[in-house]
Design an enzyme around this catalytic site. Structure first.
Site, short mmCIF file in Angstrom:
data_model
loop_
_atom_site.label_atom_id
_atom_site.label_comp_id
_atom_site.label_asym_id
_atom_site.label_seq_id
_atom_site.Cartn_x
_atom_site.Cartn_y
_atom_site.Cartn_z
N TYR A 141 39.41 30.17 42.07
CA TYR A 141 40.30 29.14 41.54
C TYR A 141 41.04 28.40 42.66
CZ TYR A 141 39.67 31.13 36.84
OH TYR A 141 39.13 31.57 35.65
N LYS A 192 31.17 42.02 41.17
CA LYS A 192 29.76 41.65 40.96
C LYS A 192 29.08 41.85 42.31
CE LYS A 192 26.57 39.96 38.21
NZ LYS A 192 26.03 40.71 37.08
N ASP A 224 29.83 42.19 34.14
CA ASP A 224 29.13 42.03 32.86
C ASP A 224 29.19 43.32 32.05
OD1 ASP A 224 27.66 42.97 35.01
OD2 ASP A 224 25.74 42.21 34.32
N ASP A 248 40.94 36.69 34.56
CA ASP A 248 41.31 35.68 33.57
C ASP A 248 40.58 35.94 32.26
OD1 ASP A 248 42.23 33.37 32.41
OD2 ASP A 248 41.08 31.99 33.66
N ASP A 252 42.14 38.24 28.69
CA ASP A 252 42.23 37.63 27.37
C ASP A 252 41.39 38.39 26.36
OD1 ASP A 252 43.98 35.69 28.10
OD2 ASP A 252 42.74 34.00 27.50
#
Ligand code: NAD
Length: 358
Positions: A141, A192, A224, A248, A252
Site C-alpha cells: 500500500y 506467501k 490462501d 486488510d 475484515d
C-alpha cells in the site's frame, strides 16, 4: 505516574458510544484504583465545523502528549461534499502517520451468547477469540515505485511494489509476540513465501524474532490457506500476524465471522505500546442521535487500551467480564437483538455494564 488519555468522540454516534466508554473509565478511576486522567477534544467533521480542519495542530499536539487515545468514529454525509484534503477521515490517517501507529490489532471475538449472529455454524464460532495483528504503514500500500505507465507498444500497465525492510518486520513481530504473551502464546505468521521474495524475508525475520519469545509457539501459513482456515475452523488460531494487504483482507473476513460490527474493538500501536483505540465500525449516521447505537465495541476498546498500553490486564479482564455478564443477562441493543432478549438503548447498555462492573 498518572497516565493521560485523550478522548476523541468524533462524529455521528461517536459522542454517544464514547460517552458510555468514559462512564466505564470513571467507574474504574473512582472505585478500582485506576490512575488515569482524560480530556476530550474535537476530531473529524465536528472539528471541521468548528475550525475548518478535521484535526487541529493543538489536538495533534494533545495526541502526541497523551499516553493513549480513545476514538469514537468520524465521518458522515454532511462532510462528503468537501475536498478530500479536509474530509473527516483525513484526521485518522494523519494521527496514524504522525504517531507512527504501525501495529494494528483487530480481535475477532464472538461471545457464545451471540453465536447465532455469525453466518457460520454456532459450534464453529462460539467463543471464537482470534487476534489479527496487521502491519499498517508499509507493504504494497505504500511501496515505491507505483503508478500507471504506458509501455512502448502503447498498452498501459499498472504497477505497485510489495516491499518490507527487516526493521519493519521486526517491529510488527514484536507487537505480535508481546500480544501472544498476554493470550494463549501462539502466533501464526501469514505470508506467501512460496511466491513472493518479500515474504520469504518476512518469514525469516519472524523466525529470528521468535527466539526472543521462547514461550510462544510460532507457525507459518500461506495466505490462501489462512483465508480458507479462517472460515473452515477459525478457533484453531490465537494470534495471526501479517502484512498490510493480507491483514486488510483477513481482518475484515475474521470480523464478519462474528456477525456483529457493534461488538469489535481495535488498536493501532507504536513501537512503545502507545496506541489509538477505537471500535472497528464507523459513525453510523443512520442511527446517530437516537440513543440506539451499541456502545460495547467502544467499551471493549477501553479494555484493550488498559491491557496493551497501560499493563492493566486485571482491570481489562473486569471490563471483558462485565460485557459477558450483560450479554448473559439478555441485554441487547437493536443491532444484536433477537426475539426473547431485552432490547436496550445505548445509555441503558452503559447502565448495565456499570452495574456488572460494580
Ligand atoms: P458504519 O460502520 O458507520 O455503519 C454500517 C452499518 O452498521 C450501519 O447500518 C450502522 O447503523 C451499523 N452500525 C455501525 N456501528 C454500529 C453500532 N455501534 N451500533 C449499532 N449499529 C451500528 O459504516 P458506513 O455506513 O459505511 O459509514 C458511515 C460513516 O462512517 C462514513 O462517513 C464512513 O466514512 C465513516 N467510517 C468511519 C470509520 C472510523 O471512524 N474509523 C470507519 C468506517 C467508516
Amino acid at each position: 505516574m498518572t497516565k493521560k488519555v485523550l478522548v476523541l468522540p468524533g462524529d455521528g454516534i461517536g459522542p454517544e458510544i464514547v460517552g458510555q466508554a468514559t462512564r466505564v473509565l470513571d467507574a474504574l478511576i473512582e472505585n478500582h484504583g485506576l490512575d488515569v486522567t482524560y480530556e476530550s477534544a474535537l476530531v473529524g467533521g465536528s472539528s471541521y465545523d468548528a475550525h475548518e480542519t478535521p484535526l487541529t495542530d493543538e489536538v495533534l499536539a494533545q495526541a502526541k502528549d497523551a499516553d493513549a487515545i480513545l476514538l469514537g468514529a468520524v465521518g458522515g454525509p454532511k462532510w462528503e461534499q468537501y475536498d478530500i484534503s479536509v474530509r473527516p477521515e483525513k484526521a485518522l490517517l494523519k494521527l496514524r502517520s504522525e504517531l507512527e501507529l504501525f501495529g494494528n490489532l483487530r480481535p475477532a471475538i464472538l461471545y457464545k451468547q451471540l453465536a447465532d449472529a455469525s453466518s457460520l455454524k454456532p459450534e464453529l464460532v462460539s467463543d471464537l477469540d482470534v487476534l489479527i495483528v496487521r502491519e499498517l504503514t508499509g507493504g504494497i500500500y505504500f511501496g515505491q515505485p507505483r503508478g500507471i505507465r504506458t509501455l512502448e507498444n502503447g498498452e498501459r500497465q499498472g504497477f505497485n511494489t510489495y516491499v518490507y525492510s527487516e526493521s519493519e518486520v521486526e517491529r510488527i513481530a514484536h507487537v505480535a509476540f508481546k500480544a501472544a504473551m498476554l493470550r494463549d502464546k501462539r502466533v501464526c505468521s501469514v505470508d506467501k513465501a512460496n511466491v513472493l521474495e518479500a515474504t520469504e524475508l518476512w518469514r525469516e525475520v519472524m523466525e529470528r524474532v521468535s527466539k526472543e519469545y521462547p514461550e510462544v509457539e510460532l507457525t507459518h501459513m500461506y495466505v490462501d490457506n489462512a483465508a480458507m482456515q479462517l472460515v473452515r475452523a477459525p478457533k484453531q488460531f490465537d494470534v495471526m500476524v501479517t502484512g498490510n494487504m493480507f491483514g486488510d483482507i483477513l481482518s475484515d473476513c475474521a470480523a464478519m465471522l462474528t456477525g456483529s460490527i457493534g461488538m469489535l474493538p481495535s488498536a493501532s500501536l507504536d513501537a512503545n505500546g502507545k496506541g489509538m483505540y477505537e471500535p472497528i465500525h464507523g459513525s453510523a449516521p443512520d442511527i446517530a442521535g437516537q440513543n440506539k447505537a451499541n456502545p460495547l465495541a467502544t467499551i471493549l476498546s477501553v479494555s484493550m487500551l488498559l491491557r496493551h498500553s497501560f499493563g492493566e490486564g486485571a482491570l481489562a479482564d473486569k471490563i471483558d467480564q462485565a460485557v459477558s455478564t450483560v450479554l448473559d443477562q439478555g441485554y441487547r441493543t437493536a443491532d444484536i437483538h433477537t426475539e426473547g432478549d431485552t432490547l436496550v438503548s445505548t445509555t441503558e447498555m452503559g447502565d448495565a455494564v456499570l452495574k456488572a462492573l460494580a
